[in-house]
Design an enzyme around this catalytic site. Structure first.
Site, PDB file in Angstrom:
ATOM      1  CE  LYS A 265      40.627  76.702  16.802  1.00  0.00           C
ATOM      2  NZ  LYS A 265      42.040  76.648  15.998  1.00  0.00           N
ATOM      3  CG  ASP A 270      43.853  71.501  15.624  1.00  0.00           C
ATOM      4  OD1 ASP A 270      43.301  70.231  15.017  1.00  0.00           O
ATOM      5  OD2 ASP A 270      44.175  72.630  15.113  1.00  0.00           O
ATOM      6  CE  LYS A 277      47.030  71.320  14.366  1.00  0.00           C
ATOM      7  NZ  LYS A 277      47.780  72.448  13.414  1.00  0.00           N
ATOM      8  CG  ASP A 288      43.426  74.879  18.420  1.00  0.00           C
ATOM      9  OD1 ASP A 288      43.989  76.253  18.322  1.00  0.00           O
ATOM     10  OD2 ASP A 288      42.977  74.132  17.395  1.00  0.00           O
ATOM     11  CG  ASP A 347      45.475  71.230  11.172  1.00  0.00           C
ATOM     12  OD1 ASP A 347      44.813  71.337  12.229  1.00  0.00           O
ATOM     13  OD2 ASP A 347      46.657  71.242  11.282  1.00  0.00           O
ATOM     14  CD  GLU A 349      40.823  73.118  14.182  1.00  0.00           C
ATOM     15  OE1 GLU A 349      41.619  72.835  13.104  1.00  0.00           O
ATOM     16  OE2 GLU A 349      41.481  73.477  15.126  1.00  0.00           O
ATOM     17  NE  ARG A 351      40.561  78.129   8.344  1.00  0.00           N
ATOM     18  CZ  ARG A 351      41.239  78.510   7.617  1.00  0.00           C
ATOM     19  NH1 ARG A 351      41.303  78.910   6.338  1.00  0.00           N
ATOM     20  NH2 ARG A 351      42.455  78.515   8.166  1.00  0.00           N
TER      21      ARG A 351
HETATM   22  N1  BES Z   1      45.113  75.254  15.730  1.00  0.00           N
HETATM   23  C1  BES Z   1      45.661  75.651  14.559  1.00  0.00           C
HETATM   24  C2  BES Z   1      46.495  77.037  14.498  1.00  0.00           C
HETATM   25  C3  BES Z   1      47.482  76.995  15.295  1.00  0.00           C
HETATM   26  C4  BES Z   1      48.897  76.710  15.046  1.00  0.00           C
HETATM   27  C5  BES Z   1      47.572  77.414  16.667  1.00  0.00           C
HETATM   28  C6  BES Z   1      49.934  76.948  15.759  1.00  0.00           C
HETATM   29  C7  BES Z   1      48.496  77.449  17.582  1.00  0.00           C
HETATM   30  C8  BES Z   1      49.737  77.542  16.932  1.00  0.00           C
HETATM   31  C9  BES Z   1      44.679  75.585  13.347  1.00  0.00           C
HETATM   32  O1  BES Z   1      43.411  75.108  13.523  1.00  0.00           O
HETATM   33  C10 BES Z   1      45.218  75.131  12.062  1.00  0.00           C
HETATM   34  O2  BES Z   1      45.733  74.097  12.292  1.00  0.00           O
HETATM   35  N2  BES Z   1      45.477  75.818  11.273  1.00  0.00           N
HETATM   36  C11 BES Z   1      46.241  75.601   9.893  1.00  0.00           C
HETATM   37  C12 BES Z   1      45.259  76.010   8.741  1.00  0.00           C
HETATM   38  C13 BES Z   1      45.529  75.504   7.548  1.00  0.00           C
HETATM   39  C14 BES Z   1      45.193  74.067   7.534  1.00  0.00           C
HETATM   40  C15 BES Z   1      45.050  76.068   6.418  1.00  0.00           C
HETATM   41  C16 BES Z   1      47.570  76.022  10.005  1.00  0.00           C
HETATM   42  O3  BES Z   1      47.631  77.259  10.311  1.00  0.00           O
HETATM   43  O4  BES Z   1      48.152  75.508   9.499  1.00  0.00           O
HETATM   44 ZN    ZN Z   2      42.814  74.635  15.640  1.00  0.00          ZN
HETATM   45 ZN    ZN Z   3      43.706  72.948  12.940  1.00  0.00          ZN
END
Ligand code: BES
Ligand code: ZN
Ligand code: ZN
Length: 496
Positions: A265, A270, A277, A288, A347, A349, A351
């Site tokens: 990824k 992000d 966020k 990210d 968010d 994204e 996956r």
């Molecule tokens: N890039 C984030 C995950 C992340 C969080 C990476 C903290 C590094 C540190 C990912 O794209 C994300 O935002 N995931 C969300 C998913 C949710 C919306 C289902 C998350 O984990 O909150």
């Molecule tokens: Zn992300």
């Molecule tokens: Zn995200």
């Protein structure tokens, strides 16, 4: 930094410092520490009696101008309990010693390995520890800190054993750690200095340097291939997406043999998109793209270490931005595989872009898959910043990968992926939804989403969201990007 084997007796090595391991056991003076205690007329014993020298893991005791030694300083490093001691500890000890001495102006030192770990694997671990510990970046500071540089490290007390090759082990360790540092440099870059196009350019430069074939898919090619999940994420940004495809082919590839696919990824920033966020800590989302950088680092090492199986890296790269054209919650995207995705949260994204990356890797002929991604905050809830969350099917394939992680000294923990979790990503309007519907299990439902695209191809998913970056330095590693998972992935490629 030069690293070389040294066979001269340690007492006569005239380096700035000598590093010696001390075990946490009844007799702290078995072996080299005992000899040095004698030349120093029992002065080390005084440190033991005073409780200053215990041998506890990573304890650091510095002795200036040690009598009877040509070196100017003696650094005693705690090696912990001897029965628990292994090459992993040696990697950390070497790294901690380097960081400690570097910050005290030392330029050359000799590292004496304990008898218990003195073969090629130990030499490799020490070199990995040294080079990874030497990494620190102040690229964007105009007032540079005073230059502190370790110029040369001598390795003392190593023994190749039967048929072993210490110089090859040193070279191996150097390749791996420098590849980790290559990835860490990329992860450090802010998003304005590393857009998807710039990442692709850096990948091209690296591939050229190490002799790998590379192809960059631009937005037209991505549209032609109907990578709808990636496009859905990318459409909110004016920066166009890229897919980086790098190929390693061995000299005599076995017809019909396995082809390893490495999918990473690379969201260069992000914001969360329309499901934006909070501002707090959002700057960290420059990392990210850590999964993509991991695979670039792994490919770099693979180019040098030449496993016997072909390896293809597929790295979808994009920003996730809330622009006027951005996808919105409730939108339905059609992935390259044809599966439809209801976007519940923009968010989630990572996956989505991996869905197309994984499917494309299979289309290119990959028979075995590993993906790495800073995928979920939920993995931090589950495992903190200690273990990488490792998912995969079939279980035997995951277990094989975990063996590699173990032998590479990387902590990874197997996570469940039972069918019950699949229910949670069923959508009311499309084939699947991009977030779990129930409470909890966020890292697992994310993994299940990826499995929808890996299907029955043997697949491992590494959620490195909480391990790819550390906010606090460790004795053996600077704060910031860690380069996690590269050692395990390369070990796995070499054994496949
Ligand atoms: N890039 C984030 C995950 C992340 C969080 C990476 C903290 C590094 C540190 C990912 O794209 C994300 O935002 N995931 C969300 C998913 C949710 C919306 C289902 C998350 O984990 O909150
Ligand atoms: Zn992300
Ligand atoms: Zn995200």
């Amino acid at each position: 930094m030069q690293i070389q084997l040294e066979t001269q007796p340690y007492a006569s090595i005239s380096a700035d410092a000598l590093v010696v391991c001390v075990f946490d056991r009844e007799d702290k003076f078995e072996g080299v520490p005992g000899e040095i205690n004698q030349t120093m007329e029992g002065r080390l014993k005084k440190l033991v009696d005073g409780g200053e020298l215990t041998g506890r893991a990573l304890e650091l005791v510095l002795v200036h101008f040690p009598e009877g030694l040509a070196a100017e300083k003696l650094l005693l490093v705690g090696a912990g309990k001897p029965e628990k001691f292994g090459a992993d500890d040696l990697r950390k000890i070497a790294g901690a010693a380097l960081r400690y001495l570097k910050h005290r102006g030392v330029k050359t030192f000799a590292f004496i390995t304990p008898k218990a770990e003195n073969g090629p694997a130990a030499a490799q671990a020490v070199v990995e520890g040294l080079i990874a510990a030497d990494f620190e970046s102040d690229k964007y500071r105009t007032e540079k800190k005073p230059v502190r540089e370790i110029r040369s490290v001598s390795l003392v007390g190593f023994d190749a054993g039967l048929g072993g090759d210490l110089n090859a082990a040193i070279e191996h360790g150097r390749v791996i750690a420098e590849s980790q540092n290559f990835a860490r440099d990329l992860i450090n870059e802010p998003s304005n200095k590393l857009t998807p196009r710039m990442l692709a350019a850096k990948a091209e430069a690296m591939a050229k340097e190490v002799g790998l074939r590379i192809e960059i898919l631009d937005e037209r090619k991505i549209a032609e291939l109907k990578m709808g999940a990636l496009i859905g994420v990318a459409q909110g940004s004016i920066e166009p997406p890229r897919v980086i495809v790098i190929r390693y082919t061995p000299e005599n590839p076995k017809q019909g043999g396995p082809v390893l696919g490495l999918i990473g990824k690379a969201v260069t920033f992000d914001t969360g998109g329309i499901s934006i966020k909070p501002a707090n800590n959002m700057e960290k989302m420059k990392y990210d793209m850590g999964g993509g950088a991991t695979m670039l680092g792994a490919m770099r090492a693979i180019a040098y270490l030449k496993p016997s199986v072909p390896v293809i890296a597929v790295i979808p790269a994009t920003e996730n931005m809330p622009g006027g054209r951005a996808q919105k919650p409730g939108d339905v995207q059609v992935a390259m595989s044809g599966k439809t995705i209801e976007v519940i949260n923009t968010d989630a994204e990572g996956r989505m872009i991996l869905a197309d990356g994984i499917f494309y890797a299979r289309k290119l002929g990959c028979t075995h898959l590993i993906d790495a991604a800073t995928l979920t905050g939920a993995i931090e809830v589950a495992l903190a910043n200690v273990h990488v969350g490792a998912f995969g099917t079939p279980r035997e394939y995951l277990d094989r990968f975990l063996e590699s992680a173990k032998s590479a000294g990387e902590k990874m923990w197997p996570m469940p992926i039972d069918d019950e979790y699949q229910e949670m990503i069923k959508s009311n309007v499309a084939d699947i939804r991009n977030t779990g519907s129930g409470k909890g299990g966020g890292a697992i439902t994310a993994a299940w989403f990826l499995k929808e695209f890996a299907e029955d191809t043997p697949w491992v998913h590494l959620d490195i969201a909480s391990t790819c970056w550390v906010d606090e330095g460790r004795p053996w590693l600077a704060k910031g990007p860690t380069g996690v998972a590269i050692r395990a992935i390369v070990d796995f490629a070499l054994k496949l």
